[in-house]
Design a protein around this motif. Structure first.
Motif, short mmCIF file in Angstrom:
data_model
loop_
_atom_site.label_atom_id
_atom_site.label_comp_id
_atom_site.label_asym_id
_atom_site.label_seq_id
_atom_site.Cartn_x
_atom_site.Cartn_y
_atom_site.Cartn_z
N SER A 54 0.81 -1.22 0.00
CA SER A 54 0.00 0.00 0.00
C SER A 54 0.84 1.26 0.00
O SER A 54 0.39 2.31 -0.45
N ASP A 55 2.07 1.21 0.55
CA ASP A 55 2.87 2.42 0.78
C ASP A 55 2.04 3.43 1.55
O ASP A 55 2.03 4.62 1.25
N ASP A 56 1.35 2.95 2.57
CA ASP A 56 0.46 3.80 3.37
C ASP A 56 1.27 4.77 4.24
O ASP A 56 2.26 4.40 4.87
N HIS A 57 0.83 6.03 4.26
CA HIS A 57 1.41 7.06 5.11
C HIS A 57 0.39 7.62 6.10
O HIS A 57 0.59 8.69 6.67
N GLY A 58 -0.72 6.92 6.29
CA GLY A 58 -1.76 7.44 7.18
C GLY A 58 -2.70 8.36 6.44
O GLY A 58 -3.11 8.10 5.30
N ALA A 59 -3.04 9.47 7.08
CA ALA A 59 -4.03 10.39 6.53
C ALA A 59 -3.71 10.89 5.12
O ALA A 59 -4.60 10.95 4.26
#
Length: 281
Positions: free
Chosen positions: A245-250
């Motif tokens: 996802s390469d998620d960084h949060g918000a």
């Protein structure tokens, strides 16, 4: 089994603490998550301590590299963070992040943007201050409407008016360092065209010869054609294919689990150090 091998916490440029990242990962139905903050393993202990039942953590990092004058990101997994040579390079990268961020703040102020180093530092809870923190400070100051606008060519994009260079590793050396520390490397988002991370097959072939173990193929910034091309290249080179996802949060919409890695590819990567993955107690 649902596996996400690329995520960030507020120890680097994410917006959620490591403990919250792992809780959200499990709530989103993940069985395995890699925490890969930029140039630091500083979030590992908090994430391990907070692991919810049923979630396995793969300790990782996203290393800042440079290829032909352009940023290239390398995901490293399952290495020993106390390895002296690797630890020294990570410290040098983090120190230079501060020097670079200060220079960019100074350039923004010269351009009339009312941001301060104190604001940027406050946004960077961890060690790895970076451009996303500067972008958020610019939004708070009203200089731009969105962080994406801050990353445009007028501001802090590479070549932009407030951009400053920083120290980064040669990618082949990064692979050697991680492997020497007992880990394994995957090339991050090599066709993320919107962000300028576009590397030719020849570069990936060279990195494979240096010991690269996989390519991040299924990524939110990769289109269908690039995914197909990268999957074919990985097969020809004998590399694992990862999805993340390469998620960084918000800022990225809390997208943990938006892309996932097949169990077989995951198993091939963790074979270098299966004892280093962490499970809830």
């Amino acid at each position: 089994m649902r596996i996400d091998l690329h995520s960030h916490s507020d120890v680097s440029d994410g917006t959620r603490p490591p403990a919250e990242v792992v809780r959200r990962a499990r709530a989103n139905g993940l069985d395995v998550l890699a925490l890969t903050d930029h140039d630091t393993a500083g979030g590992w202990d908090e994430a391990i301590a907070a692991l919810p039942d049923g979630l396995t953590l793969v300790p990782g990092i996203e290393l800042s590299c440079q290829e032909d004058g352009r940023s290239l990101h390398m995901l490293g997994y399952l290495f020993d963070p106390s390895d002296p040579e690797l630890a020294a390079e990570l410290a040098r990268i983090r120190d230079d992040r501060v020097v670079r961020a200060r220079a960019m703040v100074d350039r923004l102020r010269d351009l009339g943007v009312d941001v301060t180093w104190e604001q940027v530092r406050a946004l960077a809870r961890g060690e790895a201050v970076g451009r996303p923190h500067i972008a958020r400070a610019m939004v708070d100051a009203g200089a731009v409407r969105t962080a994406d606008e801050a990353f445009g060519p007028r501001w802090i994009a590479q070549g932009g008016r407030a951009y400053a260079e920083r120290y980064a590793l040669d990618p082949e050396r990064a692979i050697r360092l991680v492997r020497s520390a007992g880990g394994v490397c995957v090339l991050a988002h090599p066709r993320a065209r919107r962000r300028g991370y576009v590397f030719a097959d020849e570069v990936i072939e060279r990195l494979a010869a240096a010991g690269l173990a996989g390519i991040e193929v299924d990524h939110p910034d990769h289109d269908a054609r690039d995914r197909a091309d990268l999957r074919g290249l990985a097969a020809s080179l004998g590399l694992a294919v990862t999805g993340s996802s390469d998620d960084h949060g918000a800022p990225t919409g809390d997208r943990l689990g938006a892309e996932t890695t097949a169990p077989g590819d995951y198993e091939s990567l963790i074979a270098v150090g299966p004892d280093r993955v962490r499970k809830s107690r």
